[in-house]
Each structure stands twice: as structure tokens, then as C-alpha cells.
Design an enzyme around this catalytic site. Sequence first.
Site, PDB file in Angstrom:
ATOM      1  N   GLY A  34      47.160  40.592  53.136  1.00 31.95           N
ATOM      2  CA  GLY A  34      46.663  40.934  54.471  1.00 31.95           C
ATOM      3  C   GLY A  34      46.730  42.414  54.780  1.00 31.95           C
ATOM      4  O   GLY A  34      46.971  43.242  53.911  1.00 31.95           O
ATOM      5  N   LEU A  36      44.139  44.232  55.780  1.00 31.12           N
ATOM      6  CA  LEU A  36      43.081  44.558  54.807  1.00 31.12           C
ATOM      7  C   LEU A  36      42.476  45.944  55.030  1.00 31.12           C
ATOM      8  O   LEU A  36      42.362  46.410  56.163  1.00 31.12           O
ATOM      9  CB  LEU A  36      41.996  43.485  54.884  1.00 31.12           C
ATOM     10  CG  LEU A  36      42.498  42.052  54.652  1.00 31.12           C
ATOM     11  CD1 LEU A  36      41.350  41.060  54.781  1.00 31.12           C
ATOM     12  CD2 LEU A  36      43.168  41.906  53.291  1.00 31.12           C
ATOM     13  N   HIS A  40      40.619  46.181  49.541  1.00 32.89           N
ATOM     14  CA  HIS A  40      40.445  44.721  49.511  1.00 32.89           C
ATOM     15  C   HIS A  40      38.956  44.362  49.605  1.00 32.89           C
ATOM     16  O   HIS A  40      38.487  43.451  48.925  1.00 32.89           O
ATOM     17  CB  HIS A  40      41.176  44.066  50.689  1.00 32.89           C
ATOM     18  CG  HIS A  40      42.659  44.294  50.706  1.00 32.89           C
ATOM     19  ND1 HIS A  40      43.283  45.112  51.609  1.00 32.89           N
ATOM     20  CD2 HIS A  40      43.642  43.803  49.913  1.00 32.89           C
ATOM     21  CE1 HIS A  40      44.587  45.114  51.393  1.00 32.89           C
ATOM     22  NE2 HIS A  40      44.840  44.331  50.366  1.00 32.89           N
ATOM     23  N   GLY A 176      43.114  44.113  42.018  1.00 33.98           N
ATOM     24  CA  GLY A 176      42.870  45.550  41.981  1.00 33.98           C
ATOM     25  C   GLY A 176      43.633  46.207  40.847  1.00 33.98           C
ATOM     26  O   GLY A 176      44.781  45.848  40.571  1.00 33.98           O
ATOM     27  N   LYS A 177      42.992  47.191  40.227  1.00 34.89           N
ATOM     28  CA  LYS A 177      43.683  47.933  39.165  1.00 34.89           C
ATOM     29  C   LYS A 177      44.689  48.932  39.752  1.00 34.89           C
ATOM     30  O   LYS A 177      45.409  49.581  39.009  1.00 34.89           O
ATOM     31  CB  LYS A 177      42.667  48.674  38.298  1.00 34.89           C
ATOM     32  CG  LYS A 177      41.854  47.771  37.403  1.00 34.89           C
ATOM     33  CD  LYS A 177      41.308  48.593  36.255  1.00 34.89           C
ATOM     34  CE  LYS A 177      39.951  48.151  35.810  1.00 34.89           C
ATOM     35  NZ  LYS A 177      39.389  49.095  34.837  1.00 34.89           N
ATOM     36  N   LYS A 178      44.710  49.068  41.097  1.00 32.85           N
ATOM     37  CA  LYS A 178      45.746  49.918  41.689  1.00 32.85           C
ATOM     38  C   LYS A 178      47.121  49.375  41.282  1.00 32.85           C
ATOM     39  O   LYS A 178      48.027  50.118  40.952  1.00 32.85           O
ATOM     40  CB  LYS A 178      45.624  49.952  43.213  1.00 32.85           C
ATOM     41  CG  LYS A 178      46.456  51.049  43.805  1.00 32.85           C
ATOM     42  CD  LYS A 178      47.051  50.783  45.161  1.00 32.85           C
ATOM     43  CE  LYS A 178      47.457  49.423  45.459  1.00 32.85           C
ATOM     44  NZ  LYS A 178      48.558  49.262  46.395  1.00 32.85           N
ATOM     45  N   ARG A 216      50.536  49.743  52.768  1.00 29.66           N
ATOM     46  CA  ARG A 216      51.751  50.457  53.167  1.00 29.66           C
ATOM     47  C   ARG A 216      51.475  51.892  53.617  1.00 29.66           C
ATOM     48  O   ARG A 216      52.363  52.523  54.198  1.00 29.66           O
ATOM     49  CB  ARG A 216      52.760  50.475  52.015  1.00 29.66           C
ATOM     50  CG  ARG A 216      53.409  49.119  51.749  1.00 29.66           C
ATOM     51  CD  ARG A 216      54.457  49.251  50.659  1.00 29.66           C
ATOM     52  NE  ARG A 216      55.231  48.046  50.429  1.00 29.66           N
ATOM     53  CZ  ARG A 216      54.932  47.113  49.515  1.00 29.66           C
ATOM     54  NH1 ARG A 216      53.842  47.233  48.781  1.00 29.66           N
ATOM     55  NH2 ARG A 216      55.707  46.062  49.360  1.00 29.66           N
TER      56      ARG A 216
HETATM   57  N1  LIG Z   1      43.036  50.930  46.772  1.00 28.17           N
HETATM   58  C1  LIG Z   1      42.812  49.781  46.149  1.00 28.17           C
HETATM   59  N2  LIG Z   1      41.813  49.685  45.265  1.00 28.17           N
HETATM   60  C2  LIG Z   1      41.578  48.514  44.594  1.00 28.17           C
HETATM   61  N3  LIG Z   1      42.303  47.400  44.780  1.00 28.17           N
HETATM   62  C3  LIG Z   1      43.305  47.440  45.664  1.00 28.17           C
HETATM   63  C4  LIG Z   1      43.613  48.624  46.399  1.00 28.17           C
HETATM   64  N4  LIG Z   1      44.660  48.360  47.201  1.00 28.17           N
HETATM   65  C5  LIG Z   1      45.005  47.082  46.983  1.00 28.17           C
HETATM   66  N5  LIG Z   1      44.196  46.529  46.064  1.00 28.17           N
HETATM   67  C6  LIG Z   1      44.292  45.176  45.519  1.00 28.17           C
HETATM   68  O1  LIG Z   1      44.231  44.231  46.567  1.00 28.17           O
HETATM   69  C7  LIG Z   1      44.952  43.063  46.185  1.00 28.17           C
HETATM   70  C8  LIG Z   1      45.873  42.697  47.295  1.00 28.17           C
HETATM   71  O2  LIG Z   1      46.835  43.723  47.435  1.00 28.17           O
HETATM   72  P1  LIG Z   1      47.783  43.881  48.681  1.00 28.17           P
HETATM   73  O3  LIG Z   1      47.361  42.925  49.742  1.00 28.17           O
HETATM   74  O4  LIG Z   1      49.191  43.902  48.243  1.00 28.17           O
HETATM   75  O5  LIG Z   1      47.361  45.311  49.219  1.00 28.17           O
HETATM   76  P2  LIG Z   1      47.953  46.706  48.914  1.00 28.17           P
HETATM   77  O6  LIG Z   1      47.152  47.701  49.634  1.00 28.17           O
HETATM   78  O7  LIG Z   1      48.152  46.806  47.435  1.00 28.17           O
HETATM   79  O8  LIG Z   1      49.313  46.672  49.625  1.00 28.17           O
HETATM   80  P3  LIG Z   1      50.649  47.376  49.236  1.00 28.17           P
HETATM   81  O9  LIG Z   1      50.949  48.230  50.386  1.00 28.17           O
HETATM   82  O10 LIG Z   1      51.487  46.148  49.063  1.00 28.17           O
HETATM   83  O11 LIG Z   1      50.488  48.120  47.964  1.00 28.17           O
HETATM   84  C9  LIG Z   1      45.696  43.408  44.896  1.00 28.17           C
HETATM   85  O12 LIG Z   1      44.964  42.876  43.801  1.00 28.17           O
HETATM   86  C10 LIG Z   1      45.643  44.922  44.886  1.00 28.17           C
HETATM   87  O13 LIG Z   1      45.685  45.480  43.586  1.00 28.17           O
HETATM   88  N1  BAL Z   2      50.319  45.048  46.122  1.00 26.77           N
HETATM   89  C1  BAL Z   2      51.552  44.550  45.578  1.00 26.77           C
HETATM   90  C2  BAL Z   2      52.319  43.729  46.528  1.00 26.77           C
HETATM   91  C3  BAL Z   2      53.702  44.232  46.745  1.00 26.77           C
HETATM   92  O1  BAL Z   2      53.926  45.433  46.677  1.00 26.77           O
HETATM   93  O2  BAL Z   2      54.620  43.430  47.000  1.00 26.77           O
END
Ligand SMILES: Nc1ncnc2c1ncn2[C@@H]1O[C@H](COP(=O)(O)OP(=O)(O)OP(=O)(O)O)[C@@H](O)[C@H]1O
Ligand code: BAL
Length: 308
Positions: A34, A36, A40, A176-178, A216
Amino acid sequence: MSEPEVLRDKALMRSWSRSRRCNGQTIALVPTMGFLHEGHLSLIRTAKSLADLIIVSIYVNPGQFSPSEDLSTYPSDFSGDLRKLSAAGVNVVFCPGELYHLASVNEFGGHQEAINGEREGDSCLEDGGSGHETWIRVERLEKGMCGTSRPVFFRGVATVVAKLFNIVEPDVAVFGKKDYQQWRVICRMVRDLDFAVKVIGSDIIRDVDGLAMSSRNVHLSPTQREKALSINRSLSKAKLAAEKGQKNCQDLKDLIKQTISEAGGKIDYVEIVEQQGLSPVEEISCPIVICVAAWFGNVRLIDNLEID
Ligand SMILES: Nc1ncnc2c1ncn2[C@@H]1O[C@H](COP(=O)(O)OP(=O)(O)OP(=O)(O)O)[C@@H](O)[C@H]1O
Ligand code: BAL
Ligand SMILES: CC(C)(CO)[C@@H](O)C(=O)[O-]
């Protein structure tokens, strides 16, 4: 654009998927926690190019946080998320209240017991009772990098993703590859356990200033955000140095550490690993990925750069 259906019940979610699949429609799942952002939404666009119907799950998984981590402050905005998902043309938003079987139910199903009687390696889910106790471990890939700083993270991710796959039964799932190590861990779990799901890794989406989008990021003060730009800057510098012939990984890692530290970030790790197996590399001679995690105040950010 029609509103997505919001499903909170596992059995309803499963029967929704099964009936669509019986009609010959393909389903893509995009798992999220979430709050988003455009990162996302890019996963959803990738998913739409691969399947007929799109399910986005929103679930902040207590099983991947240890009690000292930021589960309780993880950002959320359900109504904002729904607006974005509606505009993105998603078919179902799956947001289960609770995904696990819990012996004693309190706010995070045993979170308090876990804090009070915390044992090494506990997550926010443990309740010491007859609740959830089955975990998937991707034994080698979960070690190192984020697995060192977050000891329960990957078993929690692998387990919750396996549960989501069992409930939703998607044809495709997009990550995501992040979260590079997470993506590789899930690919390996799917291969090793014969899940009938195709896992796709989608490129990192960055803000205009280069910061990788992350839920975050909302916790960064303007000054911390400015400092955090050093992550992407350091990765670009390292890539340029590698392109100019610098093949020694220790020198490249030192360059990155110096750039981030000088900007005021606290390094968690900088690693250069090969792309599939994530084994550390000393000299660049195969496709690699440079992975970074660093703290800016109380916010831990991760980022990476592939060099093919
Ligand atoms: N900047 C980004 N580019 C591509 N994919 C992303 C990006 N940020 C998050 N994702 C992907 O979105 C999916 C859900 O991730 P999540 O909801 O934890 O968001 P997040 O932005 O990674 O949050 P966090 O603050 O936990 O890092 C995961 O597969 C993550 O790799
Ligand atoms: N995007 C990864 C979720 C976590 O940091 O817990
Ligand atoms: C894959 C995931 C949804 C599992 O909780 C989470 O780790 C995330 O959002 O990256």
C-alpha cells in the site's frame, strides 16, 4: 473506468480467480504493502501488458518485520490507494484484514508477546502459541545484503508471497527490481517449489531528481531527502567509472560509500553481486548489480543499478 472490486476474504478471492480462469481469462497479481506511488503503478502497467485481469494486493505483512523494525509506522492511505487503482484500471484490490492463523489475536497477532518475550529471529507475527509456524526459506539467496540487516525479512516475504499465490492463483506476478534481492528470492522459490506462476521483474521508477520511489520516502525530511539523492548519484558515478574501465569492485564500492557518507547517509551495505545468484564479485567480468542500503535519519532506503 469501473471501480475495482475490493475483496477482504481469502475464500472469496480464490473463488473470484477460479471462476475467471475457468472462463479462459488470465490473471496478473501485483503484491504491495500500500501507500501506492508511481513505482507501483508501473508494475500495474507491466501486469496489464501480460494478462487480462489485474489483482493488486495490499497487505503490510507482520511476518517480514522484526519487532525492532518499522511495522507500526509503515505509511498507509487506503482511500488514496483506491483512487489510484481505480484510475489504473485494476479489477480487484485484495486487502485481507489478516492473512495468518493466529492463536491469540491482538493488534498484530502476537506483536506484543513477541516484543515482551522476544527471541532471536522472531518476527512481529510470533505469538508463541498454536498460530502460524510454517516458513519458507530460500536458504542461500536470503543471506547477505538485506538478509543480514533484516534477519526475518526474506522468510517472511517468501511465505506471504507463497500464501498470496495459493489464494489468488495468478498466471503472472509482477515485482519491482528496486527490491532486487526480494525479486530473485521469489524467482528462486517459484522455481524450486514448482509454483505455476510466471514471475516478472519490472524496472525501477525514480523521481525526477533520481531518488528511487519508495513508500518510506514520505518519512524523509526535505534535508534528508536531499542527502538521499547521494544514493543514485553514487550509483551513477560507479557505473561511469566501470564504463571507463574500473573493474575492481572494492574500489567501486569505496567510491559509493564515500559519496553517500559525505552526503550524511549511514551505510548499511554496498555490495556488487552477479545478477542471478547474487554471489559477490571481485572484478567485473559478468552481468552484475550494485546494491545499496543506507540510513537517512530513521529511514532505511535501498537502491541498485544493473550493469550488463
Ligand atoms: N520505485 C520503484 N520502482 C519499481 N518497483 C517498485 C518501486 N518501489 C516499489 N516497487 C515495487 O512495488 C512492490 C511493492 O512494494 P512496497 O509496497 O513495499 O513499496 P515500496 O515503495 O518498496 O515500499 P518500501 O518503503 O517498503 O520500500 C515491490 O515489488 C517493490 O519492488
Ligand atoms: N518493499 C519491501 C518491503 C519491506 O521493506 O518490508
Ligand atoms: C512483496 C511484498 C508485498 C510481500 O509482503 C513486500 O515485501 C513488498 O511490498 O515489496
